[in-house]
Design a protein around this motif. Structure first.
Motif, PDB file in Angstrom:
ATOM      1  N   SER A 125       0.833  -1.205   0.000  1.00 49.45           N
ATOM      2  CA  SER A 125       0.000   0.000   0.000  1.00 49.45           C
ATOM      3  C   SER A 125       0.864   1.249   0.000  1.00 49.45           C
ATOM      4  N   ARG A 126       0.241   2.380  -0.283  1.00 48.78           N
ATOM      5  CA  ARG A 126       0.982   3.644  -0.268  1.00 48.78           C
ATOM      6  C   ARG A 126       1.516   3.947   1.133  1.00 48.78           C
ATOM      7  N   ASN A 127       0.719   3.639   2.158  1.00 48.34           N
ATOM      8  CA  ASN A 127       1.172   3.881   3.524  1.00 48.34           C
ATOM      9  C   ASN A 127       2.394   3.030   3.858  1.00 48.34           C
ATOM     10  N   LYS A 128       2.383   1.784   3.384  1.00 47.84           N
ATOM     11  CA  LYS A 128       3.516   0.913   3.637  1.00 47.84           C
ATOM     12  C   LYS A 128       4.740   1.398   2.862  1.00 47.84           C
ATOM     13  N   ALA A 129       4.509   1.864   1.632  1.00 49.52           N
ATOM     14  CA  ALA A 129       5.607   2.398   0.826  1.00 49.52           C
ATOM     15  C   ALA A 129       6.233   3.606   1.518  1.00 49.52           C
ATOM     16  N   GLN A 130       5.389   4.474   2.035  1.00 56.21           N
ATOM     17  CA  GLN A 130       5.886   5.663   2.737  1.00 56.21           C
ATOM     18  C   GLN A 130       6.688   5.256   3.966  1.00 56.21           C
ATOM     19  N   SER A 131       6.206   4.252   4.674  1.00 54.84           N
ATOM     20  CA  SER A 131       6.921   3.776   5.859  1.00 54.84           C
ATOM     21  C   SER A 131       8.294   3.233   5.489  1.00 54.84           C
ATOM     22  N   GLU A 132       8.358   2.485   4.389  1.00 53.34           N
ATOM     23  CA  GLU A 132       9.624   1.916   3.937  1.00 53.34           C
ATOM     24  C   GLU A 132      10.639   3.006   3.598  1.00 53.34           C
ATOM     25  N   VAL A 133      10.168   4.044   2.925  1.00 50.17           N
ATOM     26  CA  VAL A 133      11.036   5.159   2.552  1.00 50.17           C
ATOM     27  C   VAL A 133      11.493   5.914   3.798  1.00 50.17           C
ATOM     28  N   ASP A 134      10.557   6.189   4.701  1.00 46.14           N
ATOM     29  CA  ASP A 134      10.881   6.945   5.914  1.00 46.14           C
ATOM     30  C   ASP A 134      11.856   6.191   6.814  1.00 46.14           C
ATOM     31  N   LEU A 135      11.614   4.897   6.991  1.00 47.51           N
ATOM     32  CA  LEU A 135      12.503   4.100   7.839  1.00 47.51           C
ATOM     33  C   LEU A 135      13.889   3.972   7.211  1.00 47.51           C
ATOM     34  N   GLY A 136      13.928   3.842   5.893  1.00 47.00           N
ATOM     35  CA  GLY A 136      15.215   3.790   5.213  1.00 47.00           C
ATOM     36  C   GLY A 136      15.991   5.079   5.412  1.00 47.00           C
ATOM     37  N   GLN A 137      15.290   6.200   5.303  1.00 49.01           N
ATOM     38  CA  GLN A 137      15.922   7.506   5.494  1.00 49.01           C
ATOM     39  C   GLN A 137      16.421   7.663   6.928  1.00 49.01           C
ATOM     40  N   ALA A 138      15.600   7.235   7.876  1.00 48.98           N
ATOM     41  CA  ALA A 138      15.967   7.361   9.287  1.00 48.98           C
ATOM     42  C   ALA A 138      17.224   6.555   9.613  1.00 48.98           C
ATOM     43  N   SER A 139      17.366   5.392   9.005  1.00 47.93           N
ATOM     44  CA  SER A 139      18.543   4.560   9.264  1.00 47.93           C
ATOM     45  C   SER A 139      19.811   5.246   8.761  1.00 47.93           C
ATOM     46  N   ILE A 140      19.700   5.945   7.636  1.00 52.38           N
ATOM     47  CA  ILE A 140      20.852   6.655   7.070  1.00 52.38           C
ATOM     48  C   ILE A 140      21.230   7.842   7.950  1.00 52.38           C
ATOM     49  N   VAL A 141      20.230   8.565   8.414  1.00 55.03           N
ATOM     50  CA  VAL A 141      20.480   9.709   9.293  1.00 55.03           C
ATOM     51  C   VAL A 141      21.158   9.242  10.582  1.00 55.03           C
ATOM     52  N   LYS A 142      20.666   8.149  11.130  1.00 52.44           N
ATOM     53  CA  LYS A 142      21.240   7.640  12.385  1.00 52.44           C
ATOM     54  C   LYS A 142      22.686   7.212  12.200  1.00 52.44           C
TER      55      LYS A 142
END
Length: 258
Positions: A125-142
């Motif tokens: 779903s779009r919500n799941k896609a957004q979560s995947e992108v956000d979590l991926g970004q957060a891991s890079i920032v961390k």
């Protein structure tokens, strides 16, 4: 006679149906065609496959890492040949190996978002896609202390919905030159990987490789051939960000920074 015609027709239908159901799984479950073709997205700057340039530059990209053994080996080779590259990392692996991603940034390479779990976007779903992108970004920032604006969807899947989501997140979708898909994840052999890149090398190419391939070091070994050979031919290995800064104007006369 009538019975024979009916029987023949029945057999023909059965054979057709059998051929469909026996089709390879990859064919039956292939990603749906994007709403619009490559030209539409490319002209609008929504998706990048390669960058027209008169300079002999090429961007090596590595997906699915980091890997605790192969990624450091690739980084060592890149350093040896004064080459820069772009790593599209998977967040769940970044969380396990943050120091390697930190090293990628420290040594001047690009780090791009390749989602957190590497899902098939056409199945979520779009919500799941957004979560995947956000979590991926957060891991890079961390891991590195800063975000990335580069995004590569798993499998190169793209749709209008994903393009819109990427824009909302301030991300640029980066795919790869169609003639530079090494398919190294299939472990085709060191020479086949190397020859694919070398024989097809053009200015502004984006090359697809992987620094995480299960039980395979073929990509690492292929780089030992690719890097010195293309350097000998006058190519400079740049990050995707550097490549994007070398776009030609529409007239093709000069290069501009963006």
């Amino acid at each position: 006679m009538k019975y024979n015609r009916i029987r023949s027709a029945s057999i023909a239908v059965s054979l057709f149906c059998a051929s469909f159901y026996l089709a390879p799984i990859d064919t039956l479950h292939a990603s749906p065609a994007p709403t619009k073709g490559r030209t539409y997205y490319e002209e609008r700057g929504d998706i990048v496959w390669e960058v027209p340039t008169e300079r002999k530059v090429i961007a090596l990209t590595f997906d699915d890492g980091p890997d605790e053994i192969k990624t450091p080996a690739i980084l060592d080779l890149l350093k040896q040949y004064d080459a820069k590259a772009t790593f599209f990392v998977v967040g769940s692996r970044v969380e396990k190996l943050p120091d390697i991603v930190k090293r990628e940034r420290k040594e001047g390479h690009d780090v791009g978002n390749h989602t957190f779990h590497h899902p098939s976007f056409h199945r979520i779903s779009r919500n799941k896609a957004q979560s995947e992108v956000d979590l991926g970004q957060a891991s890079i920032v961390k891991a590195t202390g800063s975000e990335t604006y580069l995004f590569r969807p798993p499998g190169g899947t793209y749709t209008d919905s994903l393009v819109k989501l990427s824009k909302e997140k301030g991300l640029k979708i980066i795919l790869w030159s169609w003639h530079q898909d090494t398919r190294d994840w299939r472990r085709p052999g060191v020479n086949r990987i190397a020859n694919k890149v070398i024989r097809n090398a053009r200015n502004g190419d984006i090359v697809l490789m992987h620094d995480y391939v299960y039980k395979s070091t073929q990509t690492v070994e292929a780089l030992k051939i690719i890097l010195p050979e293309l350097k000998k031919r006058g190519f400079t290995f740049v990050t995707v960000s550097e490549l994007l800064a070398k776009r030609k104007t529409p007239e093709g006369l000069i290069e501009v920074n963006k």
